[in-house]
Design a protein around this motif. Structure first.
Motif, PDB file in Angstrom:
ATOM      1  N   ASN A  13      -7.474 -13.807 -38.698  1.00 54.00           N
ATOM      2  CA  ASN A  13      -6.375 -13.616 -39.649  1.00 54.00           C
ATOM      3  C   ASN A  13      -5.028 -13.795 -38.944  1.00 54.00           C
ATOM      4  O   ASN A  13      -4.105 -14.390 -39.492  1.00 54.00           O
ATOM      5  CB  ASN A  13      -6.492 -12.230 -40.289  1.00 54.00           C
ATOM      6  N   ARG A  16      -4.888 -17.796 -37.791  1.00 55.67           N
ATOM      7  CA  ARG A  16      -4.887 -18.779 -38.879  1.00 55.67           C
ATOM      8  C   ARG A  16      -3.883 -18.487 -39.985  1.00 55.67           C
ATOM      9  O   ARG A  16      -3.455 -19.386 -40.693  1.00 55.67           O
ATOM     10  CB  ARG A  16      -6.288 -18.894 -39.498  1.00 55.67           C
ATOM     11  N   ARG A  17      -3.519 -17.184 -40.170  1.00 54.75           N
ATOM     12  CA  ARG A  17      -2.657 -16.839 -41.299  1.00 54.75           C
ATOM     13  C   ARG A  17      -1.414 -16.043 -40.886  1.00 54.75           C
ATOM     14  O   ARG A  17      -0.640 -15.626 -41.733  1.00 54.75           O
ATOM     15  CB  ARG A  17      -3.442 -16.035 -42.341  1.00 54.75           C
ATOM     16  N   LYS A  19      -1.228 -13.026 -39.913  1.00 53.82           N
ATOM     17  CA  LYS A  19      -1.319 -11.666 -40.457  1.00 53.82           C
ATOM     18  C   LYS A  19      -2.178 -10.857 -39.496  1.00 53.82           C
ATOM     19  O   LYS A  19      -3.375 -11.088 -39.382  1.00 53.82           O
ATOM     20  CB  LYS A  19      -1.895 -11.673 -41.867  1.00 53.82           C
ATOM     21  N   LEU A  26     -12.178 -13.915 -45.484  1.00 57.40           N
ATOM     22  CA  LEU A  26     -11.259 -15.040 -45.329  1.00 57.40           C
ATOM     23  C   LEU A  26     -11.981 -16.304 -45.774  1.00 57.40           C
ATOM     24  O   LEU A  26     -13.194 -16.444 -45.552  1.00 57.40           O
ATOM     25  CB  LEU A  26     -10.827 -15.213 -43.865  1.00 57.40           C
ATOM     26  N   PHE A  28     -11.531 -20.626 -45.714  1.00 58.43           N
ATOM     27  CA  PHE A  28     -10.809 -21.769 -45.179  1.00 58.43           C
ATOM     28  C   PHE A  28     -11.339 -23.025 -45.845  1.00 58.43           C
ATOM     29  O   PHE A  28     -12.309 -23.637 -45.377  1.00 58.43           O
ATOM     30  CB  PHE A  28     -10.966 -21.835 -43.658  1.00 58.43           C
ATOM     31  N   HIS A  88     -12.182 -19.004 -53.712  1.00 59.67           N
ATOM     32  CA  HIS A  88     -11.058 -19.590 -52.966  1.00 59.67           C
ATOM     33  C   HIS A  88     -11.386 -21.016 -52.527  1.00 59.67           C
ATOM     34  O   HIS A  88     -10.527 -21.898 -52.580  1.00 59.67           O
ATOM     35  CB  HIS A  88     -10.725 -18.744 -51.739  1.00 59.67           C
ATOM     36  N   ASP A  93      -6.974 -18.896 -56.634  1.00 57.89           N
ATOM     37  CA  ASP A  93      -6.154 -18.146 -55.676  1.00 57.89           C
ATOM     38  C   ASP A  93      -5.363 -17.064 -56.387  1.00 57.89           C
ATOM     39  O   ASP A  93      -4.427 -17.346 -57.130  1.00 57.89           O
ATOM     40  CB  ASP A  93      -5.219 -19.085 -54.930  1.00 57.89           C
ATOM     41  N   GLU A  95      -3.307 -15.099 -55.136  1.00 55.71           N
ATOM     42  CA  GLU A  95      -1.986 -14.901 -54.543  1.00 55.71           C
ATOM     43  C   GLU A  95      -0.918 -15.802 -55.156  1.00 55.71           C
ATOM     44  O   GLU A  95       0.243 -15.715 -54.787  1.00 55.71           O
ATOM     45  CB  GLU A  95      -2.057 -15.106 -53.023  1.00 55.71           C
TER      46      GLU A  95
END
Length: 118
Positions: A13, A16-17, A19, A26, A28, A88, A93, A95
């Protein structure tokens, strides 16, 4: 799909993000299509050749903790996380905003009913 621990998913995380915390799942995707796949798929639709969708990484540590906290089995929580990651990969998504979050929740419920039963 990869099952891992909180320490490893936190590092993924972070790298790659950007965070720096452990999370439950997760995804991808190998492609970034802004239009999600239709679920359930139309029987008339031709999907073409088999293709790889991408990677789903699930923290087993967090899966177990969330199952206990929510009050359902580890198996049910695993499938919930797997379905979330899968959605995802095919373009959903939560988000992106409230409307997309509601749509993803609807599709999660549909998929979980198919996997676990209503």
């Amino acid at each position: 799909m990869v099952l891992t621990d909180d320490e490893s998913i936190r590092e993924l995380n972070r790298v790659r993000r950007a965070k720096n915390y452990a999370t439950d799942v997760l995804s991808f995707p190998l492609s970034f299509d802004l239009t999600p796949w239709e679920l359930p798929p139309s029987k008339k639709e031709n999907f073409g050749p088999i293709l790889s969708l991408g990677e789903i990484v699930i923290s087993w540590d967090t899966c177990k903790a969330q199952a206990k906290s929510i009050g359902h089995s580890e198996e049910d929580e695993f499938f919930r996380l797997f379905v979330h990651g899968f959605l995802h990969l095919i373009g959903y998504d939560h988000e992106r905003g409230e409307e997309d979050e509601a749509l993803m929740k609807e599709k999660e419920d549909l998929c979980l009913d198919l996997v676990l039963g209503p």
